[in-house]
Design a protein around this motif. Structure first.
Motif, PDB file in Angstrom:
ATOM      1  N   GLU A 226       0.836  -1.205   0.000  1.00  0.00           N
ATOM      2  CA  GLU A 226       0.000   0.000   0.000  1.00  0.00           C
ATOM      3  C   GLU A 226       0.873   1.259   0.000  1.00  0.00           C
ATOM      4  O   GLU A 226       0.548   2.250  -0.665  1.00  0.00           O
ATOM      5  N   THR A 227       1.993   1.195   0.741  1.00  0.00           N
ATOM      6  CA  THR A 227       2.934   2.322   0.758  1.00  0.00           C
ATOM      7  C   THR A 227       3.541   2.536  -0.621  1.00  0.00           C
ATOM      8  O   THR A 227       3.678   3.670  -1.094  1.00  0.00           O
ATOM      9  N   LEU A 228       3.897   1.441  -1.288  1.00  0.00           N
ATOM     10  CA  LEU A 228       4.463   1.521  -2.630  1.00  0.00           C
ATOM     11  C   LEU A 228       3.455   2.128  -3.612  1.00  0.00           C
ATOM     12  O   LEU A 228       3.810   2.980  -4.427  1.00  0.00           O
ATOM     13  N   GLU A 229       2.203   1.695  -3.520  1.00  0.00           N
ATOM     14  CA  GLU A 229       1.164   2.231  -4.400  1.00  0.00           C
ATOM     15  C   GLU A 229       0.979   3.733  -4.173  1.00  0.00           C
ATOM     16  O   GLU A 229       0.735   4.491  -5.107  1.00  0.00           O
ATOM     17  N   GLN A 230       1.109   4.147  -2.916  1.00  0.00           N
ATOM     18  CA  GLN A 230       1.002   5.570  -2.596  1.00  0.00           C
ATOM     19  C   GLN A 230       2.135   6.364  -3.245  1.00  0.00           C
ATOM     20  O   GLN A 230       1.915   7.448  -3.800  1.00  0.00           O
ATOM     21  N   CYS A 231       3.355   5.809  -3.203  1.00  0.00           N
ATOM     22  CA  CYS A 231       4.510   6.474  -3.820  1.00  0.00           C
ATOM     23  C   CYS A 231       4.349   6.567  -5.340  1.00  0.00           C
ATOM     24  O   CYS A 231       4.673   7.594  -5.945  1.00  0.00           O
ATOM     25  N   ILE A 232       3.831   5.500  -5.949  1.00  0.00           N
ATOM     26  CA  ILE A 232       3.627   5.489  -7.403  1.00  0.00           C
ATOM     27  C   ILE A 232       2.599   6.539  -7.796  1.00  0.00           C
ATOM     28  O   ILE A 232       2.770   7.262  -8.792  1.00  0.00           O
ATOM     29  N   LEU A 234       1.883   9.298  -6.180  1.00  0.00           N
ATOM     30  CA  LEU A 234       2.493  10.622  -6.025  1.00  0.00           C
ATOM     31  C   LEU A 234       3.361  10.971  -7.224  1.00  0.00           C
ATOM     32  O   LEU A 234       3.300  12.079  -7.758  1.00  0.00           O
ATOM     33  N   SER A 235       4.177  10.014  -7.665  1.00  0.00           N
ATOM     34  CA  SER A 235       5.092  10.254  -8.785  1.00  0.00           C
ATOM     35  C   SER A 235       4.331  10.546 -10.075  1.00  0.00           C
ATOM     36  O   SER A 235       4.738  11.397 -10.868  1.00  0.00           O
ATOM     37  N   LYS A 236       3.218   9.857 -10.283  1.00  0.00           N
ATOM     38  CA  LYS A 236       2.433  10.084 -11.494  1.00  0.00           C
ATOM     39  C   LYS A 236       1.850  11.491 -11.530  1.00  0.00           C
ATOM     40  O   LYS A 236       1.580  12.024 -12.605  1.00  0.00           O
ATOM     41  N   ARG A 237       1.668  12.082 -10.358  1.00  0.00           N
ATOM     42  CA  ARG A 237       1.158  13.456 -10.285  1.00  0.00           C
ATOM     43  C   ARG A 237       2.282  14.488 -10.335  1.00  0.00           C
ATOM     44  O   ARG A 237       2.035  15.688 -10.221  1.00  0.00           O
ATOM     45  N   GLY A 238       3.521  14.019 -10.451  1.00  0.00           N
ATOM     46  CA  GLY A 238       4.657  14.936 -10.479  1.00  0.00           C
ATOM     47  C   GLY A 238       5.145  15.328  -9.107  1.00  0.00           C
ATOM     48  O   GLY A 238       5.908  16.285  -8.962  1.00  0.00           O
ATOM     49  N   GLU A 239       4.742  14.582  -8.083  1.00  0.00           N
ATOM     50  CA  GLU A 239       5.204  14.839  -6.720  1.00  0.00           C
ATOM     51  C   GLU A 239       6.281  13.808  -6.382  1.00  0.00           C
ATOM     52  O   GLU A 239       6.013  12.760  -5.801  1.00  0.00           O
ATOM     53  N   PHE A 240       7.523  14.133  -6.758  1.00  0.00           N
ATOM     54  CA  PHE A 240       8.643  13.226  -6.588  1.00  0.00           C
ATOM     55  C   PHE A 240       9.305  13.410  -5.229  1.00  0.00           C
ATOM     56  O   PHE A 240       9.090  14.427  -4.559  1.00  0.00           O
ATOM     57  N   PRO A 241      10.127  12.457  -4.809  1.00  0.00           N
ATOM     58  CA  PRO A 241      10.856  12.621  -3.541  1.00  0.00           C
ATOM     59  C   PRO A 241      11.787  13.825  -3.617  1.00  0.00           C
ATOM     60  O   PRO A 241      12.271  14.173  -4.699  1.00  0.00           O
ATOM     61  N   PRO A 242      12.057  14.479  -2.473  1.00  0.00           N
ATOM     62  CA  PRO A 242      12.835  15.735  -2.478  1.00  0.00           C
ATOM     63  C   PRO A 242      14.341  15.510  -2.630  1.00  0.00           C
ATOM     64  O   PRO A 242      15.086  15.457  -1.653  1.00  0.00           O
ATOM     65  N   PHE A 243      14.796  15.378  -3.871  1.00  0.00           N
ATOM     66  CA  PHE A 243      16.216  15.170  -4.140  1.00  0.00           C
ATOM     67  C   PHE A 243      16.675  16.110  -5.248  1.00  0.00           C
ATOM     68  O   PHE A 243      15.907  16.465  -6.142  1.00  0.00           O
ATOM     69  N   MET A 244      17.961  16.449  -5.195  1.00  0.00           N
ATOM     70  CA  MET A 244      18.598  17.235  -6.246  1.00  0.00           C
ATOM     71  C   MET A 244      19.725  16.413  -6.845  1.00  0.00           C
ATOM     72  O   MET A 244      20.510  15.795  -6.117  1.00  0.00           O
ATOM     73  N   VAL A 245      19.800  16.389  -8.183  1.00  0.00           N
ATOM     74  CA  VAL A 245      20.924  15.742  -8.859  1.00  0.00           C
ATOM     75  C   VAL A 245      21.999  16.803  -9.070  1.00  0.00           C
ATOM     76  O   VAL A 245      21.759  17.821  -9.722  1.00  0.00           O
ATOM     77  N   VAL A 246      23.171  16.556  -8.489  1.00  0.00           N
ATOM     78  CA  VAL A 246      24.264  17.535  -8.504  1.00  0.00           C
ATOM     79  C   VAL A 246      25.488  16.904  -9.154  1.00  0.00           C
ATOM     80  O   VAL A 246      25.839  15.758  -8.838  1.00  0.00           O
ATOM     81  N   TYR A 247      26.141  17.641 -10.046  1.00  0.00           N
ATOM     82  CA  TYR A 247      27.345  17.117 -10.697  1.00  0.00           C
ATOM     83  C   TYR A 247      28.565  17.422  -9.846  1.00  0.00           C
ATOM     84  O   TYR A 247      28.800  18.558  -9.437  1.00  0.00           O
ATOM     85  N   ASP A 248      29.361  16.385  -9.573  1.00  0.00           N
ATOM     86  CA  ASP A 248      30.591  16.501  -8.810  1.00  0.00           C
ATOM     87  C   ASP A 248      31.763  16.169  -9.732  1.00  0.00           C
ATOM     88  O   ASP A 248      31.716  15.164 -10.453  1.00  0.00           O
ATOM     89  N   SER A 249      32.813  16.978  -9.711  1.00  0.00           N
ATOM     90  CA  SER A 249      33.931  16.785 -10.634  1.00  0.00           C
ATOM     91  C   SER A 249      34.652  15.461 -10.405  1.00  0.00           C
ATOM     92  O   SER A 249      35.258  14.913 -11.325  1.00  0.00           O
ATOM     93  N   ARG A 250      34.580  14.928  -9.191  1.00  0.00           N
ATOM     94  CA  ARG A 250      35.276  13.662  -8.885  1.00  0.00           C
ATOM     95  C   ARG A 250      34.358  12.458  -9.042  1.00  0.00           C
ATOM     96  O   ARG A 250      34.757  11.414  -9.527  1.00  0.00           O
ATOM     97  N   GLU A 251      33.103  12.595  -8.610  1.00  0.00           N
ATOM     98  CA  GLU A 251      32.182  11.463  -8.588  1.00  0.00           C
ATOM     99  C   GLU A 251      31.199  11.445  -9.753  1.00  0.00           C
ATOM    100  O   GLU A 251      30.478  10.464  -9.936  1.00  0.00           O
ATOM    101  N   GLY A 252      31.153  12.517 -10.521  1.00  0.00           N
ATOM    102  CA  GLY A 252      30.155  12.583 -11.583  1.00  0.00           C
ATOM    103  C   GLY A 252      28.818  13.042 -11.022  1.00  0.00           C
ATOM    104  O   GLY A 252      28.755  13.832 -10.075  1.00  0.00           O
ATOM    105  N   TYR A 253      27.719  12.544 -11.589  1.00  0.00           N
ATOM    106  CA  TYR A 253      26.389  12.916 -11.107  1.00  0.00           C
ATOM    107  C   TYR A 253      26.101  12.228  -9.777  1.00  0.00           C
ATOM    108  O   TYR A 253      26.299  11.024  -9.633  1.00  0.00           O
TER     109      TYR A 253
END
Length: 375
Positions: A226-232, A234-253
């Protein structure tokens, strides 16, 4: 030049289309000659095709970054500029020897990605319009009602349950988070996909059977489902988990938390194209994830996130050869039997504070991924 004949032989047919050279038309009085436009030499060289030319000997090869010729087994040779680089000196770090040709970061060049507008973000992620939101909200409310009614009267030992992620409320901030993911995927020529993909010529969906797992696979409980269905939803509505993709010169993305993430929160499902492990044994893809480990190697499946994927593709791995590296781990990779199929999820193993970078162990199941150069 001899006139074209009516001979129907193949050689004659190939030459019939040739035309005679004619005189260029005379320039009329008052017409100015066309202005010639010249390209920069650097632009021409960047687009020019290159050929791999082997040297007679590579015994004197040095790393272009550190100037050392030590650890020759870890020296990579760029197939365009012919310079050498240690795997640990390249930025981002190269974790294993590439299969086939390899270009250093300077010769690869960086793909410029323009900022995404709100409309482009909505289209990129295939977000549902408001007309579909009511059904998703109604289904999530029904799930909550089922939770309240299904509590047992007898007390049992409390089991740790998965938690749904909590999206950022501020729309502008959420668009910035999604824009960072869209830019990273676009830079790698990838498409966004929040589910497993089965393509012709690769493993079919019928091959993904959890019962084929050698030793069995844990089943996702009803409450966690049920928790998984709730997450799916949310994502379909464009409500994604609060993360930022950041580029690092040593580690990449890399991926950083843009808000507090609680322990046991579902971060993302690892998605991509599903294929047989035997087919991908000599593949150069550095983002393969184990999906199914069968009793026979022909049954084993992997997820290949090189053409399609989501934010899970960019979460960093720890250096599990050092104590300092192991301390960085704040999430783990878990495989579940979901309705008879294997699925892979990344779950927080402790509270993750805002601004903290996400790490998990790439060798959670098999110690085959080289992580000794990881930061």
């Amino acid at each position: 030049m001899t006139p074209a004949t009516t001979n129907s032989s193949p050689s004659a047919q190939r030459h019939v289309g040739f035309s005679r050279r004619t005189q260029a038309p005379r320039q009329l009085d008052g017409d100015s000659p066309p202005v010639k436009k010249y390209r920069m030499l650097s632009e021409i060289m960047a687009r020019a095709p290159y050929a791999v030319v082997e040297r007679e000997t590579y015994s004197d090869l040095l790393c272009d970054q550190c100037g050392s010729g030590e650890l020759p087994e870890e020296l990579l040779l760029c197939d365009k500029c012919d310079k050498g680089f240690h795997m640990k000196c390249v930025r981002p770090i190269v974790v294993r020897i590439p299969i086939g040709s390899w270009l250093c970061p300077n010769c690869q060049g960086g793909k410029r990605v323009r900022p995404f507008s709100q409309k482009k973000i909505i289209d990129f992620f295939g977000i549902r319009r408001s007309s579909d939101d009511a059904n998703d909200k109604r289904s999530s409310q029904d799930a909550k009602k089922r939770k309240k009614c299904s509590r047992p009267l007898v007390l049992h030992k409390k089991k740790r349950r998965l938690l749904p992620f909590v999206p950022t409320k501020d729309l502008n901030r959420r668009l910035k988070q999604m824009g960072s993911l869209a830019s990273a995927l676009t830079a790698l020529n990838m498409e966004f996909s929040d589910h497993l993909t089965y393509l012709p010529g690769m493993a079919p969906r019928c091959a993904n059977q959890a019962l084929l797992e050698n030793g069995g696979m844990q089943t996702l409980s009803k409450e966690d489902m049920e928790t998984l269905e709730q997450c799916i939803a949310l994502s379909k509505r464009g409500e994604f988990p609060p993360f930022m993709v950041v580029y690092d010169s040593r580690e990449g993305y890399t991926v950083e938390a843009d808000d507090l993430i609680k322990d046991m929160t579902i971060i993302a499902e690892y998605t991509g194209d599903v294929d047989y492990l035997d087919t991908r044994e000599r593949d150069d893809c550095d983002s393969m994830m184990t999906l199914l480990l069968g009793a026979e190697s022909s049954q084993s499946l992997v997820i290949c996130a090189d053409k399609r994927g989501n934010i899970a593709r960019f979460i960093s791995g720890i250096n599990n050869h050092t104590q300092e590296g192991r301390k960085k781990q704040n999430c783990k990779c878990v495989r579940y039997n979901v309705n008879g199929e294997c699925r892979v999820f990344l779950v927080a193993i402790r509270d993750i504070s805002k601004g903290e970078r996400l790490y998990y162990d790439y060798n959670g199941h098999e110690y085959q991924y080289p992580t000794h150069h990881f930061v």
